[in-house]
Scaffold this motif. Structure first.
Motif, PDB file in Angstrom:
ATOM      1  N   GLU A 181       0.651  -1.403  -0.110  1.00 13.10           N
ATOM      2  CA  GLU A 181       0.040   0.601  -0.203  1.00 13.10           C
ATOM      3  C   GLU A 181       0.624   1.113   0.377  1.00 13.10           C
ATOM      4  O   GLU A 181       0.005   2.470  -0.556  1.00 13.10           O
ATOM      5  CB  GLU A 181      -1.152  -0.114   1.594  1.00 13.10           C
ATOM      6  N   ASN A 182       2.227   1.396   0.281  1.00 11.58           N
ATOM      7  CA  ASN A 182       2.608   2.671   1.256  1.00 11.58           C
ATOM      8  C   ASN A 182       4.290   2.298  -0.548  1.00 11.58           C
ATOM      9  O   ASN A 182       4.715   2.929  -0.132  1.00 11.58           O
ATOM     10  CB  ASN A 182       3.560   2.111   2.162  1.00 11.58           C
ATOM     11  N   GLY A 183       4.330   1.700  -1.021  1.00 14.74           N
ATOM     12  CA  GLY A 183       4.865   1.607  -2.294  1.00 14.74           C
ATOM     13  C   GLY A 183       6.193   1.193  -2.393  1.00 14.74           C
ATOM     14  O   GLY A 183       7.185   1.525  -2.701  1.00 14.74           O
ATOM     15  N   ASN A 184       6.714   0.231  -0.841  1.00 18.30           N
ATOM     16  CA  ASN A 184       7.470  -0.037  -0.893  1.00 18.30           C
ATOM     17  C   ASN A 184       8.513  -1.543  -1.447  1.00 18.30           C
ATOM     18  O   ASN A 184       6.974  -2.475  -1.752  1.00 18.30           O
ATOM     19  CB  ASN A 184       8.272  -0.564   0.917  1.00 18.30           C
ATOM     20  N   ASP A 185       9.449  -1.599  -1.903  1.00 14.07           N
ATOM     21  CA  ASP A 185       9.508  -2.669  -3.496  1.00 14.07           C
ATOM     22  C   ASP A 185      10.591  -3.189  -2.989  1.00 14.07           C
ATOM     23  O   ASP A 185       9.834  -4.362  -3.609  1.00 14.07           O
ATOM     24  CB  ASP A 185      10.211  -2.194  -4.359  1.00 14.07           C
ATOM     25  N   TYR A 186      10.715  -3.384  -1.912  1.00 12.53           N
ATOM     26  CA  TYR A 186      11.416  -4.664  -1.119  1.00 12.53           C
ATOM     27  C   TYR A 186      10.864  -4.838   0.369  1.00 12.53           C
ATOM     28  O   TYR A 186      10.920  -3.624   0.850  1.00 12.53           O
ATOM     29  CB  TYR A 186      13.254  -4.638  -0.714  1.00 12.53           C
ATOM     30  N   LEU A 187      10.203  -5.662   0.666  1.00 14.24           N
ATOM     31  CA  LEU A 187      10.344  -6.306   2.315  1.00 14.24           C
ATOM     32  C   LEU A 187      11.038  -7.084   2.791  1.00 14.24           C
ATOM     33  O   LEU A 187      11.858  -8.104   2.152  1.00 14.24           O
ATOM     34  CB  LEU A 187       8.962  -6.726   2.729  1.00 14.24           C
ATOM     35  N   ILE A 188      11.838  -6.408   4.352  1.00 21.87           N
ATOM     36  CA  ILE A 188      12.857  -7.440   4.511  1.00 21.87           C
ATOM     37  C   ILE A 188      11.743  -7.957   5.924  1.00 21.87           C
ATOM     38  O   ILE A 188      12.364  -6.898   7.177  1.00 21.87           O
ATOM     39  CB  ILE A 188      14.076  -6.625   5.164  1.00 21.87           C
ATOM     40  N   ILE A 189      11.971  -8.757   6.341  1.00 23.15           N
ATOM     41  CA  ILE A 189      11.336  -9.659   7.779  1.00 23.15           C
ATOM     42  C   ILE A 189      12.688 -10.357   8.380  1.00 23.15           C
ATOM     43  O   ILE A 189      13.153 -10.550   7.865  1.00 23.15           O
ATOM     44  CB  ILE A 189      10.335 -10.745   7.272  1.00 23.15           C
ATOM     45  N   ASP A 190      12.781  -9.453   9.596  1.00 21.71           N
ATOM     46  CA  ASP A 190      13.530 -10.139  10.417  1.00 21.71           C
ATOM     47  C   ASP A 190      12.765 -10.857  11.455  1.00 21.71           C
ATOM     48  O   ASP A 190      12.177 -10.737  12.484  1.00 21.71           O
ATOM     49  CB  ASP A 190      14.266  -8.781  11.138  1.00 21.71           C
ATOM     50  N   THR A 191      13.369 -12.000  11.478  1.00 25.03           N
ATOM     51  CA  THR A 191      12.531 -13.266  12.372  1.00 25.03           C
ATOM     52  C   THR A 191      13.685 -13.688  13.473  1.00 25.03           C
ATOM     53  O   THR A 191      14.370 -12.998  12.886  1.00 25.03           O
ATOM     54  CB  THR A 191      12.415 -14.381  11.637  1.00 25.03           C
ATOM     55  N   ALA A 192      12.732 -14.195  13.746  1.00 26.71           N
ATOM     56  CA  ALA A 192      13.141 -14.360  15.908  1.00 26.71           C
ATOM     57  C   ALA A 192      14.422 -15.428  15.286  1.00 26.71           C
ATOM     58  O   ALA A 192      14.293 -16.614  14.050  1.00 26.71           O
ATOM     59  CB  ALA A 192      12.463 -15.650  16.772  1.00 26.71           C
ATOM     60  N   GLY A 193      15.542 -15.628  15.615  1.00 27.50           N
ATOM     61  CA  GLY A 193      16.680 -17.447  15.978  1.00 27.50           C
ATOM     62  C   GLY A 193      16.237 -18.186  17.184  1.00 27.50           C
ATOM     63  O   GLY A 193      15.668 -17.597  18.414  1.00 27.50           O
ATOM     64  N   ARG A 194      16.952 -18.983  17.955  1.00 25.55           N
ATOM     65  CA  ARG A 194      17.008 -19.409  18.850  1.00 25.55           C
ATOM     66  C   ARG A 194      18.777 -19.583  19.307  1.00 25.55           C
ATOM     67  O   ARG A 194      19.782 -19.248  17.799  1.00 25.55           O
ATOM     68  CB  ARG A 194      16.399 -20.944  18.852  1.00 25.55           C
ATOM     69  N   LEU A 195      18.906 -20.213  20.299  1.00 25.46           N
ATOM     70  CA  LEU A 195      20.793 -20.764  20.789  1.00 25.46           C
ATOM     71  C   LEU A 195      20.660 -21.693  19.851  1.00 25.46           C
ATOM     72  O   LEU A 195      22.269 -22.464  19.839  1.00 25.46           O
ATOM     73  CB  LEU A 195      20.617 -20.515  21.887  1.00 25.46           C
ATOM     74  N   HIS A 196      19.606 -22.640  18.996  1.00 19.41           N
ATOM     75  CA  HIS A 196      20.126 -23.894  19.156  1.00 19.41           C
ATOM     76  C   HIS A 196      18.259 -24.594  17.794  1.00 19.41           C
ATOM     77  O   HIS A 196      17.587 -23.845  18.570  1.00 19.41           O
ATOM     78  CB  HIS A 196      19.712 -25.143  19.955  1.00 19.41           C
ATOM     79  N   ILE A 197      18.553 -24.953  17.266  1.00 10.77           N
ATOM     80  CA  ILE A 197      17.330 -25.524  15.894  1.00 10.77           C
ATOM     81  C   ILE A 197      16.788 -26.060  17.121  1.00 10.77           C
ATOM     82  O   ILE A 197      16.918 -27.326  18.084  1.00 10.77           O
ATOM     83  CB  ILE A 197      17.933 -26.657  15.511  1.00 10.77           C
ATOM     84  N   ASP A 198      15.303 -25.783  17.284  1.00 13.51           N
ATOM     85  CA  ASP A 198      14.356 -26.550  17.598  1.00 13.51           C
ATOM     86  C   ASP A 198      12.902 -26.400  16.817  1.00 13.51           C
ATOM     87  O   ASP A 198      12.911 -25.732  15.978  1.00 13.51           O
ATOM     88  CB  ASP A 198      13.233 -25.797  19.126  1.00 13.51           C
ATOM     89  N   GLU A 199      12.163 -27.267  16.965  1.00 10.47           N
ATOM     90  CA  GLU A 199      10.927 -27.398  16.364  1.00 10.47           C
ATOM     91  C   GLU A 199       9.795 -26.162  16.485  1.00 10.47           C
ATOM     92  O   GLU A 199       9.511 -25.454  14.794  1.00 10.47           O
ATOM     93  CB  GLU A 199      10.253 -28.847  16.573  1.00 10.47           C
TER      94      GLU A 199
END
Length: 456
Positions: A181-199
């Motif tokens: 809606e605001n004319g941004n041509d790139y969206l960068i999504i900063d997601t969460a991490g963990r200290l280790h891989i989990d389900e």
């Protein structure tokens, strides 16, 4: 440089080959044993090393190589091409959607640098005249949202957030709608991490990906974790189908195994490398350029691109005139150092010069902000006449400079002595900065882009 240890070992191996003139099969086998050890010590995946050495051996032991006039150079060229292929062959560019916004989802373990890398990527896109939007989808790590907002303020890039009480999936979905809606041509999504891989982490990331259908899923990984970084990347790739990797802390003394292994193990190309903490310290990854640097051939293309984007052409023209007419003063020296400083840390710039590894004392060259501050203090303690004429600096004047700048007399003497040496180095760089140099760089860039190589 991240590959400093590996580069030193490999260059030593090939120097011995060059000294032999004609090569035998035993010479090549001995050199490849050294190459194998060097790669393993650099924490490159064992299977990757085995396959790499086998490919090089197959091509290097042919009669056309052993009987050529410069067999060592041919072997180096084979290694260079195989290293390039190992790291992906060609640059892997960022995807761009035909229906904006292009969605980039950042993934990785906690502490790898996802949030900072998101900011760096936004800055890079901004410099390319795009309009990125950052989305704060990490609702778990304390201050993660605030960190992204601070980065956004510094970059003047908008940050979309719904706080830490809304699900990351809903945040990503709403951010996509906001960008559209605001004319941004790139969206960068900063997601969460963990200290280790989990389900739980993987399930959340899969749900975000299913909702916004990202054009890129970039895995951000700390290159200092070495081979473990590759293992983690492989696990993420199996569950998320990554499109690329971003290696952080490539300016550290990491052994480089992750960069050499990750493409072969996961199939995911390295798209960017972070070479420092500043927000402009993110670079596209070029396998051929990195291979050249590892083998001591330099990286003139990257250096040229840095110079063209960072250096003021008018100032460079005037500085070049002064250098050529021997009018270069201490004031000019400071201004020139500031110009060079824009290119990045001097030790990284020197790594890009062909044959720099063979220059006497080159590994000891370090210029940081504190050193620059001390140099500036010495120059600013000089009178106008002293700055224009170094020959005026008698012992008593040098003592005054030391007292006025908070440096020792030895520091002042050392700087004045180095002034002439640094002036010589700046004179070499001036050709690259001036109008003639700009034309030279354009011509050189064209030739390099067509496959021209510097001698080993």
């Amino acid at each position: 440089m991240a590959f400093e240890g590996l580069a030193t070992r490999l260059q030593s191996v090939f120097s011995k080959l060059r000294g032999k003139g004609k090569l035998t099969e035993d010479d090549v086998n001995e050199a490849l044993r050294e190459v194998r050890l060097a790669l393993l010590e650099a924490d490159v995946n064992f299977k990757v090393v085995k396959d790499f050495v086998a490919k090089v051996r197959e091509k290097a032991i042919g009669q056309e190589v052993l009987q050529s006039f410069t067999p060592a150079m041919v072997v180096v060229d084979i290694v260079n091409k195989e290293l390039t292929e190992l790291m992906g062959g060609t640059q892997s560019k960022l995807a761009r959607s035909n229906r904006p916004p292009t969605v980039i989802m950042m993934a990785g373990l906690q502490g790898a640098g996802k949030t900072t890398t998101s900011g760096k990527l936004a800055k890079m896109l901004q410099q390319q005249n795009h309009r990125p939007l950052l989305a704060a989808a990490d609702i778990y790590r304390p201050a993660a949202i605030k960190q992204l907002q601070v980065l956004g303020e510094q970059l003047k890039v908008p940050v979309f957030t719904l706080g830490d009480q809304i699900s990351p999936v809903e945040i990503a979905k709403s951010a996509w709608q906001h960008a559209k809606e605001n004319g941004n041509d790139y969206l960068i999504i900063d997601t969460a991490g963990r200290l280790h891989i989990d389900e739980a982490l993987m399930e959340e990331l899969r749900n975000i990906a299913a909702e916004v259908k990202p054009d890129e899923i970039l895995f951000v990984v700390d290159s200092m974790t070495g081979q473990e970084a590759v293992n983690v990347a492989e696990s993420f790739h199996k569950q998320l189908e990554l499109t690329g990797v971003v290696l952080t802390k490539m300016d550290s003394d990491t052994r480089g195994g992750a960069a050499l292994s990750v493409k072969a193990v996961t199939g995911c190309p390295i798209k960017f490398v972070a070479t420092g903490e500043k927000l402009d310290a993110l670079e596209p990854f070029y396998p051929d350029r990195m291979a050249s640097r590892i083998l001591g051939m330099g990286d003139m293309l990257t250096l040229i691109e840095k110079a063209q984007s960072a250096i003021d052409a008018d100032k460079a023209k005037e500085m070049e005139r002064k250098m050529r007419s021997a009018e270069f003063t201490f004031d000019d020296f400071l201004e020139q150092m500031e110009q060079v400083k824009k290119l990045g840390p001097l030790d990284q710039i020197l790594d890009m010069l062909p044959g720099a590894n063979k220059m006497k004392g080159i590994k000891d060259v370090k210029v940081d902000d504190k050193q620059m501050g001390r140099v500036a203090a010495i120059v600013k303690s000089m009178t106008k006449e002293e700055r224009a004429n170094p020959d005026m600096l008698s012992l008593n004047r040098r003592k005054r400079l030391a007292a006025g700048s908070g440096n020792s007399l030895n520091d002042v003497n050392r700087f004045i002595k180095q002034f002439e040496e640094m002036r010589k180095m700046m004179k070499q760089l001036s050709g690259m900065m001036g109008p003639k140099g700009q034309k030279m760089m354009k011509n050189m860039k064209g030739k390099l882009g067509k496959g021209m190589r510097f001698p080993f």
